[in-house]
Scaffold this motif. Structure first.
Motif, PDB file in Angstrom:
ATOM      1  N   VAL A  33       5.041 -11.180  -6.155  1.00  0.00           N
ATOM      2  CA  VAL A  33       5.061 -10.802  -5.454  1.00  0.00           C
ATOM      3  C   VAL A  33       5.009 -12.674  -3.750  1.00  0.00           C
ATOM      4  O   VAL A  33       4.474 -12.567  -4.509  1.00  0.00           O
ATOM      5  CB  VAL A  33       3.476 -10.361  -4.354  1.00  0.00           C
ATOM      6  N   ALA A  34       6.331 -12.141  -3.658  1.00  0.00           N
ATOM      7  CA  ALA A  34       6.700 -12.671  -2.765  1.00  0.00           C
ATOM      8  C   ALA A  34       5.660 -12.864  -1.373  1.00  0.00           C
ATOM      9  O   ALA A  34       5.310 -11.976  -0.694  1.00  0.00           O
ATOM     10  CB  ALA A  34       7.547 -13.009  -2.164  1.00  0.00           C
ATOM     11  N   VAL A  35       5.681 -14.481  -0.749  1.00  0.00           N
ATOM     12  CA  VAL A  35       4.044 -14.272  -0.161  1.00  0.00           C
ATOM     13  C   VAL A  35       4.359 -15.190   1.268  1.00  0.00           C
ATOM     14  O   VAL A  35       4.737 -16.045   0.665  1.00  0.00           O
ATOM     15  CB  VAL A  35       3.124 -14.873  -0.715  1.00  0.00           C
ATOM     16  N   PRO A  36       3.958 -15.535   2.131  1.00  0.00           N
ATOM     17  CA  PRO A  36       4.027 -16.170   3.252  1.00  0.00           C
ATOM     18  C   PRO A  36       3.072 -17.282   3.052  1.00  0.00           C
ATOM     19  O   PRO A  36       1.618 -16.731   2.667  1.00  0.00           O
ATOM     20  CB  PRO A  36       4.156 -15.010   5.059  1.00  0.00           C
ATOM     21  N   THR A  37       3.203 -18.490   3.598  1.00  0.00           N
ATOM     22  CA  THR A  37       2.172 -19.963   3.712  1.00  0.00           C
ATOM     23  C   THR A  37       3.166 -20.208   5.229  1.00  0.00           C
ATOM     24  O   THR A  37       3.801 -19.945   5.478  1.00  0.00           O
ATOM     25  CB  THR A  37       2.171 -20.394   2.154  1.00  0.00           C
ATOM     26  N   GLU A  38       1.567 -21.203   5.711  1.00  0.00           N
ATOM     27  CA  GLU A  38       2.160 -21.487   6.559  1.00  0.00           C
ATOM     28  C   GLU A  38       3.665 -23.161   6.248  1.00  0.00           C
ATOM     29  O   GLU A  38       3.974 -23.660   7.433  1.00  0.00           O
ATOM     30  CB  GLU A  38       0.720 -22.180   6.989  1.00  0.00           C
ATOM     31  N   THR A  39       4.229 -22.985   5.407  1.00  0.00           N
ATOM     32  CA  THR A  39       4.957 -24.146   5.021  1.00  0.00           C
ATOM     33  C   THR A  39       6.414 -23.630   5.082  1.00  0.00           C
ATOM     34  O   THR A  39       6.816 -23.841   5.438  1.00  0.00           O
ATOM     35  CB  THR A  39       4.561 -25.200   3.615  1.00  0.00           C
ATOM     36  N   VAL A  40       6.561 -22.929   3.810  1.00  0.00           N
ATOM     37  CA  VAL A  40       7.742 -21.662   2.740  1.00  0.00           C
ATOM     38  C   VAL A  40       7.041 -20.628   2.376  1.00  0.00           C
ATOM     39  O   VAL A  40       5.547 -20.870   2.113  1.00  0.00           O
ATOM     40  CB  VAL A  40       8.172 -22.451   2.753  1.00  0.00           C
TER      41      VAL A  40
END
Length: 339
Positions: free
Chosen positions: A29-36
């Motif tokens: 699963v591609a996930v959002p983070t605060e970085t990239v």
């Protein structure tokens, strides 16, 4: 590799439950983070780790970062030391990755065969909710083809990995836009920054009360030796369009640059105007410039390929104290992009 139908999901409770189940089954699963954005899989599964390497085209000598929800998960993965406690209290959840001696629960593939593991506790609320829901630590390198510009929104992930993954969790644009700071903490008496990020050496030194050495020297892009952490190769985060670096972009320099070459000044200025000029910050703010860097490089490297070169301005050599960490991180990414 079979072609997969790629879908972008909103962060609803129902979708989070479905994606958590997918991760538990070994899917990616591609996930959002605060970085990239990251490409996540079960950190305990060799098969899931292998699927990440295949989807990205990532070489096996470039290890993965494991993302955790809480310190209890850290104890499943790595051996702690007192310095970990101090940095965790100060900076977790947040954009800081720690390299520590690993436990046997972590597959060797995830660490490129090294006896150490890189671990981070991310701050993005959707990713944290997914981590909690699935109950697993997740490996999650940047969700893009290896070596290309890191993704900072769901559309970037779709454009780069369409057909190679099934699931993308949409969490909007990443707040920071540059990858996490990585600190080698295997010997807490000699901490080393392996990759600069928003959290700088001065902040880490204040917390640990021991000197923190500068980022390690860049390694050649083609090497068989395992890297201690991601992002240490000399060429990385790179558009296909050649990048040329400048200590300062001035009107005199712009006058010499052909109109079919794009210009990326750090800050907008009345003196720097033209159809080929794309300032990274309208507010004269280095954080905004860092946030916009990867998106700007991707836009200029788009499918039309109208630009022959990209001229980018480095952050000042002596930035304000509050900007030193971001300046180092931004220049690190630009230098590797231009290698």
């Amino acid at each position: 590799m079979p072609f997969l139908k790629t879908r972008i999901y909103r962060g609803t409770p129902r979708n989070l439950a479905m994606l958590a189940s997918a991760l538990q089954r070994g899917e990616l699963v591609a996930v959002p983070t605060e970085t990239v954005y990251g490409l996540a899989g079960n950190a305990f599964s060799t098969d899931a780790c292998a699927a990440i390497f295949r989807a990205k085209g990532r070489p096996a000598n470039d290890p993965l970062i494991v993302h955790i929800h809480d310190l209890a998960q850290l104890d499943q993965l790595a051996h702690r030391n007192p310095a970990v406690e101090k940095l965790a209290r100060a900076f977790w959840p947040g954009p800081l990755t720690l390299v520590l001696p690993k436990k046997d629960t972590v597959p060797d593939l995830a660490t490129s065969g090294l006896p150490s593991v890189a671990v981070r506790m991310p701050a993005h609320p959707l990713f944290r909710a997914l981590l909690k829901k699935c109950g697993l630590p997740l490996v999650a390198p940047s969700a893009n083809p290896f070596g290309y510009i890191s993704p900072t929104c769901a559309a970037h992930v779709r454009d780069g990995l369409r057909g190679k993954i099934r699931h993308i969790l949409n969490g909007g644009d990443c707040d920071i836009g540059l990858e996490s700071t990585i600190v080698d903490l295997r010997d807490p008496r000699r901490p080393k920054i392996l990759r600069p990020g928003k959290i700088g050496a001065a902040e880490i030194t204040r917390v640990l009360r021991v000197p923190v050495t500068a980022a390690a020297k860049k390694r050649p892009a083609k090497t068989a030796r395992a890297e201690l952490a991601p992002g240490m190769l000399s060429k990385h985060y790179s558009p296909k369009t050649p990048v040329v670096l400048h200590a300062r972009i001035t009107p005199a320099l712009i006058a010499r640059i052909p109109k079919n070459e794009a210009v990326l000044p750090l800050f907008a200025s009345k003196k720097l105007r033209g159809e080929n000029i794309f300032p990274l910050s309208e507010k004269q703010d280095l954080g905004e410039a860092a946030h916009n860097l990867f998106a700007a490089l991707r836009a200029l490297d788009g499918p039309e390929k109208t630009w022959k070169k990209i001229h980018a301005e480095l952050a000042p050599a002596s930035p304000a104290s509050k900007d030193r960490a971001l300046a180092a991180a931004l220049n690190d990414r630009l230098t590797r992009a231009a290698a």
